[in-house]
Design an enzyme around this catalytic site. Structure first.
Site, PDB file in Angstrom:
ATOM      1  N   ARG A 149      96.370  60.088  36.384  1.00  0.00           N
ATOM      2  CA  ARG A 149      95.993  61.472  37.061  1.00  0.00           C
ATOM      3  C   ARG A 149      95.561  61.523  38.385  1.00  0.00           C
ATOM      4  O   ARG A 149      94.595  60.745  38.740  1.00  0.00           O
ATOM      5  CB  ARG A 149      95.227  62.414  36.260  1.00  0.00           C
ATOM      6  CG  ARG A 149      94.907  63.955  36.736  1.00  0.00           C
ATOM      7  CD  ARG A 149      93.593  64.313  35.915  1.00  0.00           C
ATOM      8  NE  ARG A 149      92.489  64.201  36.678  1.00  0.00           N
ATOM      9  CZ  ARG A 149      91.256  64.727  36.661  1.00  0.00           C
ATOM     10  NH1 ARG A 149      91.288  65.460  35.496  1.00  0.00           N
ATOM     11  NH2 ARG A 149      90.088  64.450  37.342  1.00  0.00           N
ATOM     12  N   TYR A 161      87.057  68.988  43.393  1.00  0.00           N
ATOM     13  CA  TYR A 161      86.933  68.501  42.012  1.00  0.00           C
ATOM     14  C   TYR A 161      87.926  67.354  41.806  1.00  0.00           C
ATOM     15  O   TYR A 161      88.911  67.015  42.403  1.00  0.00           O
ATOM     16  CB  TYR A 161      87.597  69.525  40.886  1.00  0.00           C
ATOM     17  CG  TYR A 161      88.080  69.080  39.599  1.00  0.00           C
ATOM     18  CD1 TYR A 161      87.028  68.873  38.918  1.00  0.00           C
ATOM     19  CD2 TYR A 161      89.321  68.634  39.449  1.00  0.00           C
ATOM     20  CE1 TYR A 161      87.303  68.080  37.752  1.00  0.00           C
ATOM     21  CE2 TYR A 161      89.505  67.971  38.327  1.00  0.00           C
ATOM     22  CZ  TYR A 161      88.517  67.675  37.380  1.00  0.00           C
ATOM     23  OH  TYR A 161      89.036  67.164  36.377  1.00  0.00           O
ATOM     24  N   ASP A 213      95.456  67.832  38.056  1.00  0.00           N
ATOM     25  CA  ASP A 213      94.691  68.953  37.399  1.00  0.00           C
ATOM     26  C   ASP A 213      94.322  70.057  38.681  1.00  0.00           C
ATOM     27  O   ASP A 213      93.771  69.564  39.540  1.00  0.00           O
ATOM     28  CB  ASP A 213      93.269  68.261  36.827  1.00  0.00           C
ATOM     29  CG  ASP A 213      92.546  69.265  35.986  1.00  0.00           C
ATOM     30  OD1 ASP A 213      93.002  70.425  36.038  1.00  0.00           O
ATOM     31  OD2 ASP A 213      91.856  68.776  35.116  1.00  0.00           O
ATOM     32  N   HIS A 215      92.392  72.397  37.879  1.00  0.00           N
ATOM     33  CA  HIS A 215      91.060  72.870  37.500  1.00  0.00           C
ATOM     34  C   HIS A 215      90.833  74.450  37.676  1.00  0.00           C
ATOM     35  O   HIS A 215      89.783  74.880  38.311  1.00  0.00           O
ATOM     36  CB  HIS A 215      90.183  72.411  38.249  1.00  0.00           C
ATOM     37  CG  HIS A 215      88.977  71.726  37.327  1.00  0.00           C
ATOM     38  ND1 HIS A 215      87.529  72.323  37.571  1.00  0.00           N
ATOM     39  CD2 HIS A 215      88.712  70.702  36.358  1.00  0.00           C
ATOM     40  CE1 HIS A 215      86.848  71.876  36.705  1.00  0.00           C
ATOM     41  NE2 HIS A 215      87.541  70.698  35.795  1.00  0.00           N
ATOM     42  N   GLU A 239      97.921  70.473  35.416  1.00  0.00           N
ATOM     43  CA  GLU A 239      96.827  71.080  34.346  1.00  0.00           C
ATOM     44  C   GLU A 239      96.165  72.363  34.775  1.00  0.00           C
ATOM     45  O   GLU A 239      95.872  72.373  36.017  1.00  0.00           O
ATOM     46  CB  GLU A 239      96.159  69.915  33.975  1.00  0.00           C
ATOM     47  CG  GLU A 239      94.816  70.114  33.172  1.00  0.00           C
ATOM     48  CD  GLU A 239      94.029  68.831  32.827  1.00  0.00           C
ATOM     49  OE1 GLU A 239      94.531  67.785  33.105  1.00  0.00           O
ATOM     50  OE2 GLU A 239      92.862  68.963  32.804  1.00  0.00           O
ATOM     51  N   GLU A 265      91.343  72.786  27.834  1.00  0.00           N
ATOM     52  CA  GLU A 265      90.155  72.254  27.703  1.00  0.00           C
ATOM     53  C   GLU A 265      88.963  73.091  27.472  1.00  0.00           C
ATOM     54  O   GLU A 265      87.989  72.546  26.808  1.00  0.00           O
ATOM     55  CB  GLU A 265      90.033  71.053  28.808  1.00  0.00           C
ATOM     56  CG  GLU A 265      89.727  71.800  30.037  1.00  0.00           C
ATOM     57  CD  GLU A 265      89.556  70.604  31.286  1.00  0.00           C
ATOM     58  OE1 GLU A 265      90.302  69.548  31.217  1.00  0.00           O
ATOM     59  OE2 GLU A 265      88.725  70.785  32.212  1.00  0.00           O
ATOM     60  N   ARG A 286      95.416  71.351  25.143  1.00  0.00           N
ATOM     61  CA  ARG A 286      94.415  70.324  25.863  1.00  0.00           C
ATOM     62  C   ARG A 286      93.047  70.483  24.876  1.00  0.00           C
ATOM     63  O   ARG A 286      92.121  69.804  25.602  1.00  0.00           O
ATOM     64  CB  ARG A 286      94.330  70.543  27.309  1.00  0.00           C
ATOM     65  CG  ARG A 286      95.435  70.159  28.201  1.00  0.00           C
ATOM     66  CD  ARG A 286      95.268  68.721  28.695  1.00  0.00           C
ATOM     67  NE  ARG A 286      93.956  68.584  29.452  1.00  0.00           N
ATOM     68  CZ  ARG A 286      93.238  67.564  29.374  1.00  0.00           C
ATOM     69  NH1 ARG A 286      93.683  66.705  28.643  1.00  0.00           N
ATOM     70  NH2 ARG A 286      92.058  67.412  30.147  1.00  0.00           N
ATOM     71  N   GLU A 342      93.794  61.833  26.851  1.00  0.00           N
ATOM     72  CA  GLU A 342      92.841  61.487  28.323  1.00  0.00           C
ATOM     73  C   GLU A 342      91.953  60.339  27.925  1.00  0.00           C
ATOM     74  O   GLU A 342      91.177  60.579  26.893  1.00  0.00           O
ATOM     75  CB  GLU A 342      92.381  62.826  28.825  1.00  0.00           C
ATOM     76  CG  GLU A 342      91.491  62.504  30.094  1.00  0.00           C
ATOM     77  CD  GLU A 342      90.672  63.780  30.635  1.00  0.00           C
ATOM     78  OE1 GLU A 342      90.569  64.841  29.880  1.00  0.00           O
ATOM     79  OE2 GLU A 342      90.474  63.954  31.787  1.00  0.00           O
ATOM     80  N   TRP A 405      84.873  77.054  39.398  1.00  0.00           N
ATOM     81  CA  TRP A 405      84.803  75.633  39.477  1.00  0.00           C
ATOM     82  C   TRP A 405      85.897  74.747  38.990  1.00  0.00           C
ATOM     83  O   TRP A 405      86.281  74.669  38.063  1.00  0.00           O
ATOM     84  CB  TRP A 405      83.293  75.141  39.366  1.00  0.00           C
ATOM     85  CG  TRP A 405      83.452  73.412  39.615  1.00  0.00           C
ATOM     86  CD1 TRP A 405      83.170  73.049  40.705  1.00  0.00           C
ATOM     87  CD2 TRP A 405      83.600  72.517  38.643  1.00  0.00           C
ATOM     88  NE1 TRP A 405      83.360  71.753  40.781  1.00  0.00           N
ATOM     89  CE2 TRP A 405      83.355  71.276  39.339  1.00  0.00           C
ATOM     90  CE3 TRP A 405      83.603  72.543  37.334  1.00  0.00           C
ATOM     91  CZ2 TRP A 405      83.544  70.013  38.563  1.00  0.00           C
ATOM     92  CZ3 TRP A 405      83.775  71.289  36.597  1.00  0.00           C
ATOM     93  CH2 TRP A 405      83.590  70.255  37.467  1.00  0.00           C
TER      94      TRP A 405
HETATM   95  C1  GCO Z   1      89.509  66.832  32.775  1.00  0.00           C
HETATM   96  C2  GCO Z   1      88.239  68.032  33.094  1.00  0.00           C
HETATM   97  C3  GCO Z   1      87.257  67.282  33.124  1.00  0.00           C
HETATM   98  C4  GCO Z   1      86.285  68.588  33.271  1.00  0.00           C
HETATM   99  C5  GCO Z   1      84.791  68.107  32.569  1.00  0.00           C
HETATM  100  C6  GCO Z   1      83.708  69.081  32.686  1.00  0.00           C
HETATM  101  O1  GCO Z   1      90.712  67.317  32.843  1.00  0.00           O
HETATM  102  O2  GCO Z   1      89.171  65.718  32.511  1.00  0.00           O
HETATM  103  O3  GCO Z   1      88.890  68.806  33.965  1.00  0.00           O
HETATM  104  O4  GCO Z   1      86.909  66.498  34.210  1.00  0.00           O
HETATM  105  O5  GCO Z   1      85.838  69.029  34.698  1.00  0.00           O
HETATM  106  O6  GCO Z   1      85.051  67.941  31.191  1.00  0.00           O
HETATM  107  O7  GCO Z   1      82.787  68.947  32.072  1.00  0.00           O
HETATM  108 MG    MG Z   2      91.055  69.102  33.383  1.00  0.00          MG
END
Ligand code: GCO
Ligand code: MG
Length: 405
Positions: A149, A161, A213, A215, A239, A265, A286, A342, A405
């Site tokens: 990634r 991020y 990602d 985010h 992602e 996630e 995810r 991951e 965020w």
């Molecule tokens: C990922 C996630 C994490 C999150 C984290 C928040 O794809 O691994 O986006 O990096 O930001 O789990 O606690």
């Molecule tokens: Mg993520």
């Protein structure tokens, strides 16, 4: 006599970062471990378990995993949500661990046995600028990873991020009594990121699987545009393009791009992703095993995904403990539509606190043959690292208003 649960203890420790661990013991002396870590809200899950769940577990038959799941989910009336589902997830993992240890079998054998020999995994590469990112990608390839990634800095933004400013690995949570505030500019990101990912693809050639990602930061229209502009980069997945609680918004993204989409996630139940899966709006689901009610519930999500040709790519950041990683690997071994795991890896101290049978080699994870989930917990060592307040950052736009965020 039937084995019974005699104790359920919650241990919060912080060996470099916070982890919440549930330890369930039975009359036969079998001990099972579950992970209840919820980044930035650890104590809420610890209290939910300690104050409301542990007393209900005492005297129950540990073998009745599904019944206990139903009891904790349906018996509460107030359902779903990350705190509740992480608590249920921890109990579920501990009970699968106990069942495996009682029967002398690794958990994947109890889930139907292996459908593959090893689990493809991806890790994170990060760089403030393109040369730094390419170095980081090269390092990951040297470590054996076949899927990476890639996240990069954005000109004009001080923090982004997925990108660490120093040399150390990326860790999103910051210790301290308040979250760090970051400034985010989606336009700057959208102008910059296609060029970065194109440079990475040119650098690595066609074989390496590349992921990215976003985010949860784009609108459906922005996400559609980004997905389209990245088609030539041939991403393995893009992602969390939008905040996906608005599931039908993904239709717009889907209608405009063939870039594979991965989401989930922050989801905690099958109902959070039912539409995304059943309408084929995503390619990878995810959910983190511990955050979505454990193996018992996540295997139902994965089964729903299977009939819609959606593959599984469980969340596995540094903020879930090696116990969740074990659960992911065991479930992945026995899940036909598993895609990728991951895997950020853990530092030596975390590996010492949670010695584990699972291992990484040559880009793949394997569960090992230890009975149960195959993860131990060194309580004496953990007790030397008590909980420390830590939060994920929050983000504001250039005009000062809050954003995702
Ligand atoms: C990922 C996630 C994490 C999150 C984290 C928040 O794809 O691994 O986006 O990096 O930001 O789990 O606690
Ligand atoms: Mg993520």
């Amino acid at each position: 006599m039937t084995d019974r649960i005699v104790s359920a203890e919650v241990i919060v420790c912080s060996p470099t970062r916070n982890f919440v661990t549930l330890k369930v013991t039975t009359t036969d002396g079998v001990v099972g471990y579950g992970d209840a870590t919820l980044n930035g809200r650890e104590l809420a899950v610890a209290s939910y378990l300690r104050d409301h769940v542990a007393p209900l577990l005492l005297g129950r038959d540990p073998a009745r995993i599904e019944d206990t799941w139903q009891y904790l989910y349906r018996g509460v009336y107030w359902r779903r949500g990350p705190v509740t589902m992480s608590a249920i997830g921890a109990v579920d993992l501990a009970l699968w661990d106990i069942k495996g240890k009682t029967l002398g079998q690794p958990v994947y054998q109890l889930l139907g046995g292996a459908v593959r020999d090893r689990i493809l995994s991806y890790t994170h590469a990060t760089g403030w600028d393109v040369p730094q990112l390419l170095d980081s990608v090269d390092q990951r390839r040297e470590q054996g990873f076949r899927a990476v990634r890639a996240q990069s800095g954005v000109p004009g933004l001080e923090s982004v991020y997925g990108v660490h400013k120093g040399a150390a690995g990326y860790e999103p949570a910051g210790r301290g009594a308040h979250p760090v505030e970051e400034v985010w500019d989606t336009d700057a990101y959208l102008n910059h990121v296609p060029g970065v990912l194109t440079a990475v693809r040119e650098h690595v050639g066609s074989e390496l699987k590349l992921l990215h990602d976003a985010h949860h930061r784009l609108t459906p229209q922005q996400a559609a545009r980004l997905g389209k502009s990245l088609e030539a980069v041939d991403l393995f997945w893009l992602e969390d393009v939008t905040p996906a609680e608005d599931q039908h918004a993904l239709r717009l993204v889907r209608n405009h791009t063939t870039t594979p989409l991965a989401i989930g996630e922050v989801f905690n139940t099958i109902w959070d992703c039912q539409q995304l899966i059943s309408e084929n709006l995503i390619d990878f689901i995810r959910v983190a095993i511990a955050h979505a009610g454990g193996i018992s519930h996540v295997r139902k999500i994965f089964a729903l995904a299977e009939i819609h040709q959606v593959r599984c790519g469980p969340h596995g950041p540094s903020d879930v403990s090696p116990i969740t990683m074990a659960a992911s690997v065991h479930l992945g071994m026995s899940t036909p539509n598993f895609g990728i795991q991951e895997f950020m890896g853990y530092g030596p101290l975390v590996d010492e606190v949670f010695p584990h049978a699972w291992s990484f080699a040559d880009g793949y994870l394997t569960p090992g043959e230890a009975p149960g989930l195959g993860v131990d917990f060194d309580e004496a060592l953990a007790s030397q690292y008590p909980y420390e307040p830590a939060y994920l950052p929050v983000a504001r736009r250039l005009d000062g208003s809050m954003t995702d965020w």
